[in-house]
Design an enzyme around this catalytic site. Structure first.
Site, PDB file in Angstrom:
ATOM      1  N   VAL A  67       0.820  -1.218   0.000  1.00  0.00           N
ATOM      2  CA  VAL A  67       0.000   0.000   0.000  1.00  0.00           C
ATOM      3  C   VAL A  67       0.857   1.273   0.000  1.00  0.00           C
ATOM      4  O   VAL A  67       0.357   2.352  -0.294  1.00  0.00           O
ATOM      5  CB  VAL A  67      -1.010   0.044   1.174  1.00  0.00           C
ATOM      6  CG1 VAL A  67      -2.002  -1.086   1.101  1.00  0.00           C
ATOM      7  CG2 VAL A  67      -0.288   0.086   2.523  1.00  0.00           C
ATOM      8  N   TYR A 170       4.185   5.688  15.007  1.00  0.00           N
ATOM      9  CA  TYR A 170       2.889   5.016  14.833  1.00  0.00           C
ATOM     10  C   TYR A 170       1.745   5.927  15.287  1.00  0.00           C
ATOM     11  O   TYR A 170       0.765   6.127  14.580  1.00  0.00           O
ATOM     12  CB  TYR A 170       2.886   3.715  15.637  1.00  0.00           C
ATOM     13  CG  TYR A 170       1.605   2.907  15.532  1.00  0.00           C
ATOM     14  CD1 TYR A 170       1.347   2.125  14.414  1.00  0.00           C
ATOM     15  CD2 TYR A 170       0.666   2.921  16.560  1.00  0.00           C
ATOM     16  CE1 TYR A 170       0.181   1.381  14.310  1.00  0.00           C
ATOM     17  CE2 TYR A 170      -0.501   2.172  16.475  1.00  0.00           C
ATOM     18  CZ  TYR A 170      -0.729   1.404  15.337  1.00  0.00           C
ATOM     19  OH  TYR A 170      -1.901   0.668  15.248  1.00  0.00           O
ATOM     20  N   THR A 205      -4.251  -9.495  17.943  1.00  0.00           N
ATOM     21  CA  THR A 205      -3.780  -9.850  16.599  1.00  0.00           C
ATOM     22  C   THR A 205      -2.262  -9.812  16.615  1.00  0.00           C
ATOM     23  O   THR A 205      -1.663  -9.241  17.540  1.00  0.00           O
ATOM     24  CB  THR A 205      -4.293  -8.856  15.529  1.00  0.00           C
ATOM     25  OG1 THR A 205      -3.687  -7.596  15.773  1.00  0.00           O
ATOM     26  CG2 THR A 205      -5.806  -8.723  15.543  1.00  0.00           C
TER      27      THR A 205
HETATM   28  P1  NAD Z   1      -2.072  -7.731  11.513  1.00  0.00           P
HETATM   29  O1  NAD Z   1      -0.597  -7.624  11.706  1.00  0.00           O
HETATM   30  O2  NAD Z   1      -2.794  -8.916  12.044  1.00  0.00           O
HETATM   31  O3  NAD Z   1      -2.415  -7.600   9.947  1.00  0.00           O
HETATM   32  C1  NAD Z   1      -1.872  -6.584   9.158  1.00  0.00           C
HETATM   33  C2  NAD Z   1      -1.765  -7.079   7.725  1.00  0.00           C
HETATM   34  O4  NAD Z   1      -1.292  -5.976   6.921  1.00  0.00           O
HETATM   35  C3  NAD Z   1      -0.762  -8.217   7.542  1.00  0.00           C
HETATM   36  O5  NAD Z   1      -1.342  -9.275   6.809  1.00  0.00           O
HETATM   37  C4  NAD Z   1       0.387  -7.566   6.780  1.00  0.00           C
HETATM   38  O6  NAD Z   1       1.057  -8.461   5.894  1.00  0.00           O
HETATM   39  C5  NAD Z   1      -0.341  -6.475   6.009  1.00  0.00           C
HETATM   40  N1  NAD Z   1       0.553  -5.392   5.595  1.00  0.00           N
HETATM   41  C6  NAD Z   1       1.560  -4.836   6.306  1.00  0.00           C
HETATM   42  N2  NAD Z   1       2.174  -3.900   5.568  1.00  0.00           N
HETATM   43  C7  NAD Z   1       1.544  -3.854   4.383  1.00  0.00           C
HETATM   44  C8  NAD Z   1       1.732  -3.090   3.208  1.00  0.00           C
HETATM   45  N3  NAD Z   1       2.730  -2.196   3.111  1.00  0.00           N
HETATM   46  N4  NAD Z   1       0.897  -3.302   2.169  1.00  0.00           N
HETATM   47  C9  NAD Z   1      -0.085  -4.223   2.230  1.00  0.00           C
HETATM   48  N5  NAD Z   1      -0.304  -4.980   3.324  1.00  0.00           N
HETATM   49  C10 NAD Z   1       0.504  -4.803   4.386  1.00  0.00           C
HETATM   50  O7  NAD Z   1      -2.639  -6.375  12.126  1.00  0.00           O
HETATM   51  P2  NAD Z   1      -4.098  -5.901  12.593  1.00  0.00           P
HETATM   52  O8  NAD Z   1      -4.097  -5.866  14.057  1.00  0.00           O
HETATM   53  O9  NAD Z   1      -5.162  -6.625  11.867  1.00  0.00           O
HETATM   54  O10 NAD Z   1      -3.998  -4.388  12.103  1.00  0.00           O
HETATM   55  C11 NAD Z   1      -4.754  -3.863  11.048  1.00  0.00           C
HETATM   56  C12 NAD Z   1      -4.845  -2.365  11.242  1.00  0.00           C
HETATM   57  O11 NAD Z   1      -5.404  -2.093  12.530  1.00  0.00           O
HETATM   58  C13 NAD Z   1      -3.513  -1.626  11.189  1.00  0.00           C
HETATM   59  O12 NAD Z   1      -3.679  -0.415  10.478  1.00  0.00           O
HETATM   60  C14 NAD Z   1      -3.225  -1.328  12.647  1.00  0.00           C
HETATM   61  O13 NAD Z   1      -2.403  -0.197  12.823  1.00  0.00           O
HETATM   62  C15 NAD Z   1      -4.625  -1.110  13.182  1.00  0.00           C
HETATM   63  N6  NAD Z   1      -4.788  -1.260  14.630  1.00  0.00           N
HETATM   64  C16 NAD Z   1      -4.460  -2.433  15.240  1.00  0.00           C
HETATM   65  C17 NAD Z   1      -4.604  -2.527  16.624  1.00  0.00           C
HETATM   66  C18 NAD Z   1      -4.215  -3.781  17.365  1.00  0.00           C
HETATM   67  O14 NAD Z   1      -4.214  -3.783  18.597  1.00  0.00           O
HETATM   68  N7  NAD Z   1      -3.908  -4.881  16.667  1.00  0.00           N
HETATM   69  C19 NAD Z   1      -5.102  -1.461  17.357  1.00  0.00           C
HETATM   70  C20 NAD Z   1      -5.434  -0.280  16.702  1.00  0.00           C
HETATM   71  C21 NAD Z   1      -5.267  -0.197  15.328  1.00  0.00           C
END
Ligand code: NAD
Length: 266
Positions: A67, A170, A205
């Site tokens: 992305v 972040y 996650t």
């Molecule tokens: P995750 O690590 O389980 O999944 C993230 C996915 O994004 C992975 O499959 C990874 O390969 C993919 N990815 C990473 N970089 C990428 C790139 N440059 N292009 C395309 N794909 C890419 O994480 P998650 O917890 O499902 O997180 C998803 C979103 O939620 C993120 O934006 C994260 O910042 C946000 N978020 C997560 C949490 C948490 O506690 N897990 C809390 C708040 C926000």
């Protein structure tokens, strides 16, 4: 009962794991054809296979893309339009939290740049190309299909409150997602394009569990969670489904918190 995304098409980034994986399954269950994007080819192909196996009547396509690379994001959007004839939902969900980032005094420029490229520019590219595609969506009243669409950008609770374990780049990147989403929502509201941020709380996650990599670190975080537990990715996917569907037809520019009450907690 017809699905809440029947006849629609959705593009989901970060579809290989966590929120993206659960959203891929849920959006397909609700009737959407899904274009699944992830930087990991193996992970995104696994998700597409799972979706296709559970929901054989919908189309699920895997697309390896970063992305943070505009040409790859544009190609993914173009593929969705070519294969499905339209793009109704764009879920800019992929994001990273660099394990080495800490705070102002010791974060490093390359960490800052990588985080901003994926978490901020990645969302901008996704919004830009989705807006261009959504403007061209064919209208079909018989199927309830309109021009425009819904764009959902994943921010975080850290965009709203100061985190006790600082991850400076972040946190700044997620604040930028909120600001960018609000502005785009205002600019495109009259085109029938809704843009909202979703703000997950701490989830079970890989993204967070790899960071909180000891029982002690996780227990310290749990003390601050009003519900006494981490959230599940499916709980965020359900919030994203609300924003994706017509159930939220009068909702745009919002910061939708799905955080177990964390940001309301003292
Ligand atoms: P995750 O690590 O389980 O999944 C993230 C996915 O994004 C992975 O499959 C990874 O390969 C993919 N990815 C990473 N970089 C990428 C790139 N440059 N292009 C395309 N794909 C890419 O994480 P998650 O917890 O499902 O997180 C998803 C979103 O939620 C993120 O934006 C994260 O910042 C946000 N978020 C997560 C949490 C948490 O506690 N897990 C809390 C708040 C926000």
């Amino acid at each position: 009962m017809p699905g809440r995304l029947q006849y629609k098409s959705a593009l989901i980034t970060g579809a290989g794991s966590g929120i993206g994986l659960e959203s891929s399954l849920l959006f397909a269950q609700e009737g959407a054809n899904v274009l699944l994007v992830d930087i990991s080819q193996t992970a995104v192909e696994r998700t597409a296979a799972l979706v296709q196996e559970r929901f054989p009547d919908i189309k699920a396509l895997a697309c390896k893309a970063d992305v943070g690379n505009e040409a790859e994001v544009k190609a993914a959007v173009d593929l969705a339009v070519k294969e499905f004839g339209r793009l109704d939902v764009m879920f800019n969900n992929a994001g990273i939290m660099h394990p080495k980032d800490d705070h102002a005094l010791n974060t490093e420029e390359h960490i800052w740049d990588l985080t901003m490229t994926i978490n901020v520019k990645g969302v901008w590219y996704g919004c830009k190309h989705a807006i261009l595609a959504m403007r061209q969506n064919p209208v079909d009243e018989t199927k309830g299909l309109q021009r425009g669409g819904s764009i959902i950008n994943t921010a975080s609770f850290v965009a709203i409150m100061g985190a006790a374990t600082p991850q400076l780049a972040y946190t700044a990147s997620k604040g930028a997602v909120l600001a960018m989403t609000r502005e785009l929502a205002m600019v495109h509201a009259r085109e029938g394009i809704r843009l909202n941020s979703i703000c997950p709380g701490p989830l079970k996650t890989p993204l967070l569990m790899d960071f909180l990599n000891t029982a002690e670190k996780r227990d310290r975080r749990l003390v601050h969670l009003p519900m006494g537990r981490f959230g599940e990715a499916i709980e965020i996917a359900k919030g994203a489904l609300f924003l994706a569907s017509n159930d939220s037809s009068y909702v745009t520019g919002t910061d939708f918190k799905v955080d177990g009450g964390l940001t309301s907690c003292y």
